[in-house]
Design a protein around this motif. Structure first.
Motif, mmCIF file in Angstrom:
data_model
loop_
_atom_site.group_PDB
_atom_site.id
_atom_site.type_symbol
_atom_site.label_atom_id
_atom_site.label_comp_id
_atom_site.label_asym_id
_atom_site.label_seq_id
_atom_site.Cartn_x
_atom_site.Cartn_y
_atom_site.Cartn_z
ATOM 1 N N CYS A 262 0.811 -1.224 0.000
ATOM 2 C CA CYS A 262 0.000 0.000 0.000
ATOM 3 C C CYS A 262 0.842 1.270 0.000
ATOM 4 N N LYS A 263 2.170 1.119 0.094
ATOM 5 C CA LYS A 263 3.050 2.284 0.047
ATOM 6 C C LYS A 263 3.373 2.567 -1.425
ATOM 7 N N CYS B 265 3.335 8.604 0.623
ATOM 8 C CA CYS B 265 1.965 8.111 0.472
ATOM 9 C C CYS B 265 1.860 6.616 0.742
ATOM 10 N N THR B 266 1.189 6.281 1.835
ATOM 11 C CA THR B 266 0.787 4.906 2.104
ATOM 12 C C THR B 266 -0.721 4.914 2.288
ATOM 13 N N VAL B 267 -1.441 4.215 1.423
ATOM 14 C CA VAL B 267 -2.904 4.212 1.489
ATOM 15 C C VAL B 267 -3.335 3.414 2.717
ATOM 16 N N PRO B 268 -4.211 3.968 3.575
ATOM 17 C CA PRO B 268 -4.638 3.257 4.785
ATOM 18 C C PRO B 268 -5.285 1.912 4.451
ATOM 19 N N ALA B 269 -5.015 0.925 5.286
ATOM 20 C CA ALA B 269 -5.529 -0.424 5.049
ATOM 21 C C ALA B 269 -7.048 -0.444 4.957
ATOM 22 N N LYS B 270 -7.713 0.313 5.822
ATOM 23 C CA LYS B 270 -9.183 0.316 5.814
ATOM 24 C C LYS B 270 -9.719 0.901 4.514
#
Length: 263
Positions: A121-122, A127-132
């Protein structure tokens, strides 16, 4: 807005440019999204977590019950560019997770096990997109399967996620039976469309044509390379079959030795 989102990368007709007041229909769509999310009177609608009933998705239901999933909690204001970027990021992170899930030997089919892994997700240093967010994106894409096949998969290394090029590709689609070369040809079509859409408002049409021409030349060269590799493997397979048959013939053992060196 899901119906428009699904068709956002389709070829646009004259009436669609007219409804966008002569501008870019893609840009006009993200302007509408921006206006919607920035209007506090829409909080009740925006705050609804879809498909979060206990009998629909237990994990989303728990997030919602525990107050861990507030869709009205985001940085204000959101410009049209950031809305497009965030959608691109979510789709790209989801695709990374799906790609890992499809690898042979992976035991888990639960998206949550992958979107909670930072490396999938990174997307950029900042920018790392949140897991949720990635998980919710997956739930929505499953609910609206037409979204797949439209977004995210086809992105070169210079276009991944932070690109201004319109989203394209086949995020969760099954493998393409036409093979690698066939996929490259389809990707070329998608890319050409994306470049034209993303540069509609540019005054320098020659620059647009040059970009399309250069990208087409690059993909044509890659196609030729793949075809050459296919021919080489066919030749290798053929000569290997000949070698194995020679081993069964005592009169051809010395010839088989020479062929072995060649192989």
């Amino acid at each position: 807005m899901v119906a428009t989102f699904i068709t956002i990368n389709d070829n646009k007709k004259r009436k669609e440019y007219k409804s966008a007041h002569g501008g870019n229909p893609v840009k006009d769509f993200w302007h509408s999204v921006s206006e919607m999310v920035n209007d506090p009177s829409n909080n009740t609608v925006i705050g609804v977590v879809l498909f979060s009933n206990e009998d629909e998705d237990a994990r989303l239901h728990k997030f919602n019950q525990d107050g861990e999933f507030n869709l009205n909690e985001f940085n204000h204001p959101q410009m049209w560019e950031s809305c497009q970027q965030l959608a691109s990021d979510a789709m790209k992170a989801r695709e990374n997770c799906l790609g890992e899930m499809r690898k042979s030997g992976q035991g888990s089919a639960d998206m949550w096990n992958y979107c909670t892994t930072t490396k999938f997700c990174k997307l950029r240093k900042s920018c790392t997109v949140p897991a949720k967010a990635v998980y919710y994106c997956e739930v929505l894409c499953k609910a609206f399967p037409d979204i797949d096949g439209k977004f995210a998969a086809f992105m070169t290394s210079t276009q991944q996620s932070d690109s201004e090029v319109a989203l394209t590709g086949s995020a969760g689609a099954a493998g393409d039976s036409t093979g690698t070369v066939g996929r490259k040809n389809k990707q070329l079509d998608s890319l050409c469309t994306a470049i034209v859409l993303a540069t509609t408002n540019m005054s320098d049409n020659n620059a647009v044509k040059r970009e399309v021409s250069e990208e087409k030349a690059r993909l044509d060269a890659e196609k030729a390379k793949l075809e050459s590799e296919d021919r080489a493997w066919n030749q290798y397979t053929s000569i290997s079959d000949q070698f194995l048959s020679m081993l069964q013939d005592r009169n051809k053992i010395s010839l088989a030795r020479n062929m072995a060196v060649r192989i």
